[in-house]
Motif scaffolding. Structure first.
Motif, PDB file in Angstrom:
ATOM      1  N   PRO A  95      -9.867 -24.762  -3.317  1.00 38.57           N
ATOM      2  CA  PRO A  95     -10.846 -24.752  -2.228  1.00 38.57           C
ATOM      3  C   PRO A  95     -10.340 -25.530  -1.017  1.00 38.57           C
ATOM      4  N   GLY A  96     -10.495 -24.925   0.156  1.00 36.72           N
ATOM      5  CA  GLY A  96     -10.110 -25.586   1.392  1.00 36.72           C
ATOM      6  C   GLY A  96      -8.649 -25.466   1.753  1.00 36.72           C
ATOM      7  N   HIS A  97      -7.835 -24.931   0.837  1.00 39.24           N
ATOM      8  CA  HIS A  97      -6.403 -24.871   1.097  1.00 39.24           C
ATOM      9  C   HIS A  97      -6.024 -23.812   2.129  1.00 39.24           C
ATOM     10  N   SER A  98      -6.831 -22.751   2.236  1.00 35.28           N
ATOM     11  CA  SER A  98      -6.470 -21.694   3.190  1.00 35.28           C
ATOM     12  C   SER A  98      -6.449 -22.240   4.610  1.00 35.28           C
ATOM     13  N   ARG A  99      -7.389 -23.117   4.932  1.00 39.48           N
ATOM     14  CA  ARG A  99      -7.425 -23.697   6.273  1.00 39.48           C
ATOM     15  C   ARG A  99      -6.231 -24.619   6.491  1.00 39.48           C
ATOM     16  N   GLY A 100      -5.903 -25.429   5.481  1.00 40.19           N
ATOM     17  CA  GLY A 100      -4.732 -26.290   5.601  1.00 40.19           C
ATOM     18  C   GLY A 100      -3.449 -25.490   5.696  1.00 40.19           C
ATOM     19  N   ARG A 101      -3.386 -24.371   4.972  1.00 43.52           N
ATOM     20  CA  ARG A 101      -2.183 -23.537   4.973  1.00 43.52           C
ATOM     21  C   ARG A 101      -1.940 -22.930   6.354  1.00 43.52           C
ATOM     22  N   SER A 102      -2.971 -22.389   6.976  1.00 47.68           N
ATOM     23  CA  SER A 102      -2.777 -21.773   8.292  1.00 47.68           C
ATOM     24  C   SER A 102      -2.401 -22.812   9.336  1.00 47.68           C
ATOM     25  N   GLY A 103      -2.986 -24.015   9.228  1.00 48.68           N
ATOM     26  CA  GLY A 103      -2.616 -25.075  10.167  1.00 48.68           C
ATOM     27  C   GLY A 103      -1.174 -25.499  10.006  1.00 48.68           C
ATOM     28  N   ALA A 104      -0.712 -25.626   8.757  1.00 52.61           N
ATOM     29  CA  ALA A 104       0.681 -26.012   8.501  1.00 52.61           C
ATOM     30  C   ALA A 104       1.644 -24.930   8.977  1.00 52.61           C
ATOM     31  N   LEU A 105       1.247 -23.661   8.843  1.00 46.79           N
ATOM     32  CA  LEU A 105       2.094 -22.574   9.341  1.00 46.79           C
ATOM     33  C   LEU A 105       2.265 -22.686  10.854  1.00 46.79           C
ATOM     34  N   GLY A 106       1.173 -22.990  11.556  1.00 44.53           N
ATOM     35  CA  GLY A 106       1.269 -23.156  13.007  1.00 44.53           C
ATOM     36  C   GLY A 106       2.204 -24.287  13.381  1.00 44.53           C
ATOM     37  N   ARG A 107       2.122 -25.395  12.637  1.00 42.55           N
ATOM     38  CA  ARG A 107       3.011 -26.524  12.932  1.00 42.55           C
ATOM     39  C   ARG A 107       4.471 -26.196  12.592  1.00 42.55           C
ATOM     40  N   LEU A 108       4.679 -25.411  11.528  1.00 41.95           N
ATOM     41  CA  LEU A 108       6.041 -24.995  11.196  1.00 41.95           C
ATOM     42  C   LEU A 108       6.616 -24.123  12.309  1.00 41.95           C
ATOM     43  N   ALA A 109       5.810 -23.211  12.805  1.00 40.08           N
ATOM     44  CA  ALA A 109       6.278 -22.369  13.912  1.00 40.08           C
ATOM     45  C   ALA A 109       6.624 -23.225  15.130  1.00 40.08           C
TER      46      ALA A 109
END
Length: 778
Positions: A264-278
């Motif tokens: 739970p809640g990981h999808s939001r953290g995942r998309s944010g981390a992807l943005g920072r990786l980009a």
């Protein structure tokens, strides 16, 4: 760093948020609390002033923990401490118990205020809660430490770093003493302190703190993916701030792997981390790799949130950073506007996130040549940021700098100076004397002085910027990081000293920025020691028939250039040559780019072709602007040692037409050196054991990635005929793997010369990414 810190804070505040309102109970249900999990029962009973029932819940939680064979020692200690806390409160007078219940309820008020970015209200609530607990509980009480922690969080956001740091250290020590060093509360407190250390420029301490936080979570709380991932993201942001981009990427990818788990809640953290990786890939110049990552972050954000969710605004802002780096400012503007609209709808005003969006849009409008609109947006961003986080916060300082840049672009030099002076004053209060953001503010202030034609004052500002830059880059990790984490102010400083008539002082900054990556690498390995050489030492290293030349290209104010060249000879003082404009500077850079492309295309032809008239014309324009002004100082010279920079990165100087049908290579034997210091060191070192032997590397297959260079094979054979006992690596053998293996065996030491005949891939923006193209097959 603030953005990473707020991400971490979001997780902390989420744990404090009040429970959602429950539906009205059915007539037969009289106690909604009893159906909650025990830890939530305990929390609600405390707030309802039902301390005896809370004591029973605490006893049951401890009993269950003691019966669990997998329970850890620090978990038992935490439950025991919790029981003792409530037992002592139960023994207090009724009025005291009621006040402590009210203090617990204030935690909900604090969470709501923080979520709404009402930081002043949050501070008042935290102070009220702390006053109650300090008055009624022991100084080292766990609940007192929690109030100190909350107050420290909001004071950090408001830029009150001294008091915030004191509170966070005190709360962390109480947690450590009462609960032991393994407790999650200890890691939580240390993480908040790390955010503060990073924001105030204490990078070594912040690195140590983040590493300790990650160690505690991983060792003793490995099931807590969210806190571990958030701490790793904050640590990655710190490494990126220091210029250690590759390390930052590794850490961020590890955090992303935690968010990839289905929880739970990981999808939001995942998309944010992807943005920072980009964003990290973009900062490393990997725009082709960054593009699909940005779009995946946006796709996942849209799937996990509503169309107007703030996380989508963050993803759009991340993509805008890529577009801005690519120079696609119109697309950047569209993305910035959409992000601003989402944040305004989600947060209202005033709000910190809205202020950041306004500032981003202002910066884009500056790039688009609309400084008046940019200034209006920056003014709104500054007022909003100061109202939400306070006047001394780093983000507020950045807004003052943005307003100064917008005013400078409009020619409003008084306003520019006022805002940049304010930024300087507050930056020195917040950051140490050596900090990369302080360096940037000082450079901007120098530009304003230069625009006022007060070049001596600009020199003083740039000298302060140089000191800040040199001090801060010393903490930036490896040699490459130290050389590239921030653009050096030395180019501007050298030009300013020349423009103000201080020619004798211009050499030191020129030599500091020339060949800085190789210089730092040699120092790190112990192969280079001592200071950079003086101009006199360079002259002493030159032979009578040779000269060393280089250029300075600076643009202190938009549209205003300061272009100089220097000539060092053994038989004459160092000469500085002002380069007059024979062609508008932007046009000159365009000419250089076209000339570079034309040479690459010509080199790819399988047959010899006559000189193209357009190619000659382009070369003549470059030579007229940058080489012909030096010719009068090169009489009697037969060899040129060139220190390339600016437009000459990737352009062979010897190819430029000069003096009719002749080229620079016809008049002088041309070779290249990264800096005068490295040339002098090469001259001073002992001769190679076999100086006549050469390793010749070239004509690799590029498999369509680059144009083939068939004539480079002829070049290798021609050189081999002039050098006895040469070793040739050609075709697939001309590979990085072959050279690496040879170096590991000590084979390169057998050669006095290594000659490459292949494509050079210069990167003026990230020099450490410049490369020689070799075979990928070997």
């Amino acid at each position: 760093m603030l953005r990473a810190g707020v991400c971490a804070l979001a997780g902390i505040v989420a744990t404090l948020a009040p429970l959602p309102a429950t539906a009205a109970p059915a007539p037969q249900q009289t106690d909604p609390v009893k159906d909650l999990p025990l830890f939530m029962q305990l929390r609600e009973l405390r707030k309802q002033n039902e301390w005896e029932r809370a004591l029973g819940a605490a006893r049951e939680m401890l009993r269950q923990m003691e019966a669990d064979p997998d329970a850890r020692d620090y978990e038992l200690r935490n439950r025991t401490e919790q029981l003792e806390i409530i037992r002592r409160i139960v023994a207090m007078p009724p009025d005291a118990r009621a006040e402590l219940a009210a203090a617990d309820r204030l935690t909900d008020d604090f969470a709501r205020a923080m979520g709404d970015a009402r930081y002043e209200d949050a501070e008042a609530v935290a102070r009220q809660q702390l006053e109650i607990r300090q008055r009624l509980l022991e100084p080292d009480h766990h609940d007192t430490a929690t109030s100190m922690h909350l107050l420290g969080l909001v004071l950090r956001i408001r830029g009150e770093y001294a008091e915030a740091g004191s509170l966070l250290r005190a709360s962390g020590e109480i947690y450590r003493t009462r609960l032991g060093p393994k407790a999650a509360s200890v890691a939580m407190s240390r993480n908040a302190l790390a955010d503060l250390q990073a924001e105030t420029g204490d990078y070594p301490a912040a690195r140590e703190s983040y590493r300790e936080v990650i160690r505690i979570y991983r060792t003793y709380h490995p099931e807590n993916d969210g806190p571990i991932a958030r701490s790793m993201e904050a640590y990655s942001a710190l490494l990126a701030r220091e210029g250690r981009l590759h390390e930052a990427e590794i850490v961020l990818r590890e955090a992303l792997s935690l968010w990839q788990r289905d929880a739970p809640g990981h999808s939001r953290g995942r998309s944010g981390a992807l943005g920072r990786l980009a964003g990290l890939l973009t900062a490393q110049g990997e725009t082709a790799r960054a593009e699909p990552v940005y779009h995946e972050a946006i796709r996942q954000t849209r799937a996990a949130a509503t169309a107007d969710h703030p996380n989508l605004a963050a993803a759009l802002s991340d993509l805008a950073e890529l577009r801005e780096r690519e120079g696609r400012h119109a697309e950047t503007e569209d993305l910035r506007v959409e992000a601003l609209q989402i944040r305004r709808a989600a947060f209202g005003v005033p709000h910190r996130e809205v202020a950041l969006s306004l500032a981003d849009l202002a910066s884009t409008r500056l790039h688009l040549g609309a400084p008046a609109t940019a200034d209006s947006l920056a003014r709104a961003a500054l007022a909003m940021m100061a109202a939400t986080v306070g006047p001394r916060h780093p983000e507020t300082i950045r807004m003052h700098r943005l307003r100064g840049r917008a005013a400078l672009a409009q020619g409003a030099l008084g306003d520019a100076a006022r805002h940049l002076d304010s930024a300087c004053e507050r930056a020195r209060d917040v950051w140490p004397d050596a900090h990369p953001e302080l360096t940037e503010v000082l450079v901007d202030r120098a530009r304003v002085a230069w625009a006022r034609n007060d070049v001596p004052a600009a020199v003083q500002w740039l000298e302060a910027a140089r000191d800040s830059h040199e001090g801060s880059r010393g903490t930036a990790g490896s040699a490459v990081h130290r050389a590239t984490f921030q653009e050096s102010p030395d180019v501007l400083l050298a030009a300013a000293r020349l423009e103000s008539g201080r020619r004798e002082d211009a050499w030191a900054p020129v030599e500091r920025y020339s060949g800085r990556i190789l210089e730092e690498t040699l120092r790190e390995s112990g192969a280079a020691r001592g200071p950079r050489i003086t101009a006199e030492q360079l002259r002493a290293a030159l032979r009578p028939d040779e000269a060393c030349i280089g250029w300075i290209e600076a643009e202190p104010v938009p549209g205003r250039r300061a272009s100089w060249a220097w000539v060092a000879r053994a038989d004459a003082p160092l000469r500085w040559v002002r380069l007059r404009a024979t062609i508008e500077n932007r046009a000159l850079h365009d000419v250089a780019a076209r000339y570079r492309e034309a040479l690459t295309a010509a080199g790819a032809w399988p047959f010899r072709v006559p000189l193209d008239a357009n190619l000659v014309h382009l070369g003549m324009q470059i030579a007229a602007a940058r080489m012909e002004p030096l010719a009068a100082h090169l009489n009697g010279v037969t060899s040129l040692r060139v220190v390339p920079s600016g437009i000459f990165l990737g352009i062979p100087v010897e190819s430029l037409p000069i003096g009719g049908a002749r080229t620079v290579g016809d008049r002088w034997a041309v070779s290249y050196v990264p800096s005068g210091t490295l040339l002098a060191r090469l001259r001073a070192r002992p001769a190679a054991p076999n100086p006549g032997r050469a390793l010749l590397v070239g004509n690799p297959p590029f498999d369509g990635a680059l144009p083939d260079l068939p004539a480079s094979g002829e070049e290798l054979q021609a050189v081999a005929r002039s050098v006895p006992d040469a070793v040739i690596l050609e075709g697939e053998d001309a590979s990085e793997i072959a050279l690496t293996e040879m170096a590991e065996r000590g084979g390169l030491a057998r050669f006095g010369t290594v000659h490459f005949a292949t494509h050079a891939l210069p990167d003026a923006h990230r020099p450490e990414r410049s490369a020689l193209a070799l075979s990928a097959r070997g």
